[in-house]
Design a protein around this motif. Structure first.
Motif, PDB file in Angstrom:
ATOM      1  N   ASN A 121     -80.827 -16.731   1.987  1.00 49.05           N
ATOM      2  CA  ASN A 121     -81.868 -15.791   2.392  1.00 49.05           C
ATOM      3  C   ASN A 121     -83.121 -16.491   2.888  1.00 49.05           C
ATOM      4  O   ASN A 121     -84.187 -15.888   2.976  1.00 49.05           O
ATOM      5  N   MET A 122     -83.007 -17.780   3.239  1.00 48.77           N
ATOM      6  CA  MET A 122     -84.211 -18.537   3.567  1.00 48.77           C
ATOM      7  C   MET A 122     -84.873 -18.060   4.858  1.00 48.77           C
ATOM      8  O   MET A 122     -86.071 -18.277   5.064  1.00 48.77           O
ATOM      9  N   SER A 123     -84.104 -17.376   5.723  1.00 48.08           N
ATOM     10  CA  SER A 123     -84.704 -16.858   6.956  1.00 48.08           C
ATOM     11  C   SER A 123     -85.689 -15.726   6.680  1.00 48.08           C
ATOM     12  O   SER A 123     -86.621 -15.509   7.453  1.00 48.08           O
ATOM     13  N   GLN A 124     -85.479 -14.998   5.589  1.00 51.18           N
ATOM     14  CA  GLN A 124     -86.358 -13.887   5.247  1.00 51.18           C
ATOM     15  C   GLN A 124     -87.285 -14.185   4.069  1.00 51.18           C
ATOM     16  O   GLN A 124     -88.293 -13.504   3.890  1.00 51.18           O
ATOM     17  N   ASP A 125     -86.958 -15.177   3.280  1.00 53.94           N
ATOM     18  CA  ASP A 125     -87.709 -15.466   2.058  1.00 53.94           C
ATOM     19  C   ASP A 125     -88.509 -16.750   2.222  1.00 53.94           C
ATOM     20  O   ASP A 125     -87.952 -17.840   2.292  1.00 53.94           O
ATOM     21  N   ARG A 126     -89.838 -16.625   2.269  1.00 59.00           N
ATOM     22  CA  ARG A 126     -90.697 -17.786   2.494  1.00 59.00           C
ATOM     23  C   ARG A 126     -90.625 -18.766   1.328  1.00 59.00           C
ATOM     24  O   ARG A 126     -90.792 -19.970   1.510  1.00 59.00           O
ATOM     25  N   VAL A 127     -90.389 -18.259   0.124  1.00 60.20           N
ATOM     26  CA  VAL A 127     -90.302 -19.147  -1.036  1.00 60.20           C
ATOM     27  C   VAL A 127     -89.046 -20.011  -0.950  1.00 60.20           C
ATOM     28  O   VAL A 127     -89.090 -21.227  -1.189  1.00 60.20           O
ATOM     29  N   ASP A 128     -87.896 -19.405  -0.598  1.00 61.93           N
ATOM     30  CA  ASP A 128     -86.673 -20.178  -0.424  1.00 61.93           C
ATOM     31  C   ASP A 128     -86.850 -21.222   0.672  1.00 61.93           C
ATOM     32  O   ASP A 128     -86.406 -22.375   0.529  1.00 61.93           O
ATOM     33  N   TYR A 129     -87.487 -20.836   1.773  1.00 52.92           N
ATOM     34  CA  TYR A 129     -87.740 -21.768   2.876  1.00 52.92           C
ATOM     35  C   TYR A 129     -88.581 -22.950   2.383  1.00 52.92           C
ATOM     36  O   TYR A 129     -88.281 -24.114   2.668  1.00 52.92           O
ATOM     37  N   ALA A 130     -89.613 -22.630   1.611  1.00 58.37           N
ATOM     38  CA  ALA A 130     -90.490 -23.681   1.085  1.00 58.37           C
ATOM     39  C   ALA A 130     -89.759 -24.577   0.102  1.00 58.37           C
ATOM     40  O   ALA A 130     -89.966 -25.800   0.073  1.00 58.37           O
ATOM     41  N   MET A 131     -88.891 -23.992  -0.721  1.00 57.32           N
ATOM     42  CA  MET A 131     -88.119 -24.781  -1.677  1.00 57.32           C
ATOM     43  C   MET A 131     -87.217 -25.774  -0.959  1.00 57.32           C
ATOM     44  O   MET A 131     -87.156 -26.960  -1.315  1.00 57.32           O
ATOM     45  N   VAL A 132     -86.507 -25.299   0.055  1.00 51.74           N
ATOM     46  CA  VAL A 132     -85.604 -26.170   0.809  1.00 51.74           C
ATOM     47  C   VAL A 132     -86.392 -27.288   1.483  1.00 51.74           C
ATOM     48  O   VAL A 132     -86.000 -28.454   1.456  1.00 51.74           O
ATOM     49  N   ARG A 133     -87.514 -26.933   2.072  1.00 58.41           N
ATOM     50  CA  ARG A 133     -88.320 -27.944   2.752  1.00 58.41           C
ATOM     51  C   ARG A 133     -88.861 -28.974   1.773  1.00 58.41           C
ATOM     52  O   ARG A 133     -88.860 -30.179   2.052  1.00 58.41           O
ATOM     53  N   SER A 134     -89.293 -28.538   0.612  1.00 57.10           N
ATOM     54  CA  SER A 134     -89.838 -29.485  -0.364  1.00 57.10           C
ATOM     55  C   SER A 134     -88.765 -30.433  -0.881  1.00 57.10           C
ATOM     56  O   SER A 134     -89.004 -31.635  -1.047  1.00 57.10           O
ATOM     57  N   ILE A 135     -87.553 -29.907  -1.117  1.00 56.58           N
ATOM     58  CA  ILE A 135     -86.461 -30.767  -1.575  1.00 56.58           C
ATOM     59  C   ILE A 135     -86.116 -31.787  -0.498  1.00 56.58           C
ATOM     60  O   ILE A 135     -85.909 -32.970  -0.784  1.00 56.58           O
ATOM     61  N   LYS A 136     -86.051 -31.333   0.763  1.00 60.22           N
ATOM     62  CA  LYS A 136     -85.755 -32.259   1.854  1.00 60.22           C
ATOM     63  C   LYS A 136     -86.796 -33.365   1.946  1.00 60.22           C
ATOM     64  O   LYS A 136     -86.471 -34.546   2.075  1.00 60.22           O
ATOM     65  N   GLU A 137     -88.061 -33.001   1.841  1.00 58.47           N
ATOM     66  CA  GLU A 137     -89.124 -33.979   2.030  1.00 58.47           C
ATOM     67  C   GLU A 137     -89.164 -34.995   0.896  1.00 58.47           C
ATOM     68  O   GLU A 137     -89.287 -36.204   1.132  1.00 58.47           O
ATOM     69  N   ILE A 138     -89.045 -34.527  -0.334  1.00 67.76           N
ATOM     70  CA  ILE A 138     -89.021 -35.456  -1.459  1.00 67.76           C
ATOM     71  C   ILE A 138     -87.776 -36.338  -1.398  1.00 67.76           C
ATOM     72  O   ILE A 138     -87.824 -37.543  -1.651  1.00 67.76           O
ATOM     73  N   GLY A 139     -86.626 -35.739  -1.028  1.00 66.44           N
ATOM     74  CA  GLY A 139     -85.407 -36.522  -0.898  1.00 66.44           C
ATOM     75  C   GLY A 139     -85.549 -37.634   0.125  1.00 66.44           C
ATOM     76  O   GLY A 139     -85.146 -38.781  -0.120  1.00 66.44           O
ATOM     77  N   HIS A 140     -86.144 -37.336   1.271  1.00 64.49           N
ATOM     78  CA  HIS A 140     -86.329 -38.350   2.302  1.00 64.49           C
ATOM     79  C   HIS A 140     -87.332 -39.414   1.875  1.00 64.49           C
ATOM     80  O   HIS A 140     -87.162 -40.596   2.194  1.00 64.49           O
ATOM     81  N   VAL A 141     -88.384 -39.008   1.176  1.00 62.95           N
ATOM     82  CA  VAL A 141     -89.339 -39.992   0.664  1.00 62.95           C
ATOM     83  C   VAL A 141     -88.637 -40.993  -0.244  1.00 62.95           C
ATOM     84  O   VAL A 141     -88.951 -42.187  -0.247  1.00 62.95           O
ATOM     85  N   MET A 142     -87.649 -40.510  -1.002  1.00 63.52           N
ATOM     86  CA  MET A 142     -86.922 -41.363  -1.943  1.00 63.52           C
ATOM     87  C   MET A 142     -85.711 -42.039  -1.301  1.00 63.52           C
ATOM     88  O   MET A 142     -84.935 -42.712  -1.983  1.00 63.52           O
ATOM     89  N   GLY A 143     -85.536 -41.863   0.009  1.00 70.91           N
ATOM     90  CA  GLY A 143     -84.472 -42.557   0.718  1.00 70.91           C
ATOM     91  C   GLY A 143     -83.095 -41.951   0.539  1.00 70.91           C
ATOM     92  O   GLY A 143     -82.086 -42.650   0.694  1.00 70.91           O
ATOM     93  N   LYS A 144     -83.013 -40.657   0.242  1.00 68.50           N
ATOM     94  CA  LYS A 144     -81.724 -40.007   0.000  1.00 68.50           C
ATOM     95  C   LYS A 144     -81.331 -39.126   1.191  1.00 68.50           C
ATOM     96  O   LYS A 144     -82.190 -38.596   1.894  1.00 68.50           O
ATOM     97  N   VAL A 145     -80.037 -38.979   1.393  1.00 71.09           N
ATOM     98  CA  VAL A 145     -79.511 -38.073   2.412  1.00 71.09           C
ATOM     99  C   VAL A 145     -79.467 -36.676   1.812  1.00 71.09           C
ATOM    100  O   VAL A 145     -79.029 -36.490   0.675  1.00 71.09           O
ATOM    101  N   VAL A 146     -79.921 -35.681   2.571  1.00 70.69           N
ATOM    102  CA  VAL A 146     -80.038 -34.317   2.052  1.00 70.69           C
ATOM    103  C   VAL A 146     -79.018 -33.410   2.735  1.00 70.69           C
ATOM    104  O   VAL A 146     -78.927 -33.369   3.965  1.00 70.69           O
ATOM    105  N   VAL A 147     -78.260 -32.679   1.919  1.00 69.74           N
ATOM    106  CA  VAL A 147     -77.206 -31.785   2.389  1.00 69.74           C
ATOM    107  C   VAL A 147     -77.517 -30.368   1.914  1.00 69.74           C
ATOM    108  O   VAL A 147     -77.880 -30.173   0.754  1.00 69.74           O
ATOM    109  N   ALA A 148     -77.379 -29.395   2.783  1.00 68.19           N
ATOM    110  CA  ALA A 148     -77.542 -27.989   2.412  1.00 68.19           C
ATOM    111  C   ALA A 148     -76.173 -27.377   2.175  1.00 68.19           C
ATOM    112  O   ALA A 148     -75.286 -27.483   3.017  1.00 68.19           O
ATOM    113  N   GLU A 149     -75.999 -26.733   1.032  1.00 61.28           N
ATOM    114  CA  GLU A 149     -74.734 -26.078   0.692  1.00 61.28           C
ATOM    115  C   GLU A 149     -74.757 -24.605   1.069  1.00 61.28           C
ATOM    116  O   GLU A 149     -75.816 -24.011   1.276  1.00 61.28           O
TER     117      GLU A 149
END
Length: 265
Positions: A121-149
């Protein structure tokens, strides 16, 4: 034990289907709580790979976040063993726990797989969108590959490209297939291999640029307050990593104020 049968079967399949296996960058095998907690699992995997001659770099393993956190010491020992012999390790269902970011620093995984509950529901839910973006950004800062399920719509796929997630996995990419069918259907681009009997194959998405660190928040704040965006990013990353997740709620609040700041090219 079921896990050992699955591991042995997957490795044997890779050995006997060498030509097909060459077209797959990597296969991932799920590990249960019992296998993660079993101190002999790592040695069993090492011996199985050595006997088969299969390249360990083409074999990865994963377990759910709650299993890894519930067996933190044993999970880390297993991850160290597997990475030492060349295998990769993924943390599945990331974001489902209340302290996901805090524990992430203690787990030396290579891949983060974002829990599907944030994707649908991330297209309609700003909180879900923000959660996904935050996980991606922290993951990249830590040098990890990020996959969306559990990516099941083109709109979700487009959102993930905008955010900069590395790989997508779900029915919009392809349906689950039996082991015997792997390699018989070509995906558009080779990527992280499909898990056996789960949510379908993965496909690479737009890679985030090196300068895109905490971009959504920092670019928005920088424009609004006239601040230096580079200094703001460095401060945000240090604050998040040192806090162990204590400022995540503040981070999310800021992301909601500036939800769609574009990534730098």
């Amino acid at each position: 034990r079921y896990d050992r049968w699955v591991i042995a079967t997957a490795i044997e399949w890779a050995r006997t289907h060498a030509e097909v296996f060459k077209r797959i960058s990597r296969i991932f095998i799920n590990l249960s709580r019992d296998s993660v907690a079993d101190p002999e699992t790592g040695e069993f995997i090492r011996q199985s790979l050595a006997a088969s001659g299969v390249d360990p770099r083409c074999v990865g393993f994963e377990t759910a976040e709650n299993i890894a956190i519930g067996n933190l010491g044993k999970a880390n020992a297993l991850i160290v063993t597997l990475r030492r012999i060349g295998c990769s390790f993924a943390l599945d269902d990331f974001g489902s726990g209340v302290s996901s970011f805090a524990y992430l620093k203690a787990l030396g995984v290579d891949y983060l797989k974002i829990d599907g509950m944030f994707i649908g529901n991330m297209s309609q839910d700003r909180v879900d969108y923000a959660m996904v973006r935050s996980i991606k950004e922290i993951g990249h800062v830590m040098g990890k590959v990020v996959v969306a399920e559990s990516v099941e719509s083109e709109s979700a796929l487009q959102n993930l490209r905008e955010i900069g997630v590395d790989y997508a996995q779900g029915f919009v990419i392809g349906a689950p297939r039996a082991l015997e069918e792997i390699g018989s259907v070509q995906t558009p681009t080779p990527s992280v291999a499909p898990e056996q009997g789960t949510r379908g194959p993965s496909r690479p998405l737009q890679q985030v640029s090196e300068g895109a660190v905490i971009s959504g928040v920092c670019q928005g704040l920088a424009r609004y307050f006239g601040l230096n965006v580079t200094a703001l990013r460095i401060f945000a990353v240090l604050l998040l990593l040192l806090s162990g997740g204590g400022v995540i709620l503040v981070y999310f609040a800021l992301m909601l104020l500036f939800p769609y700041a574009p990534l730098e090219s």
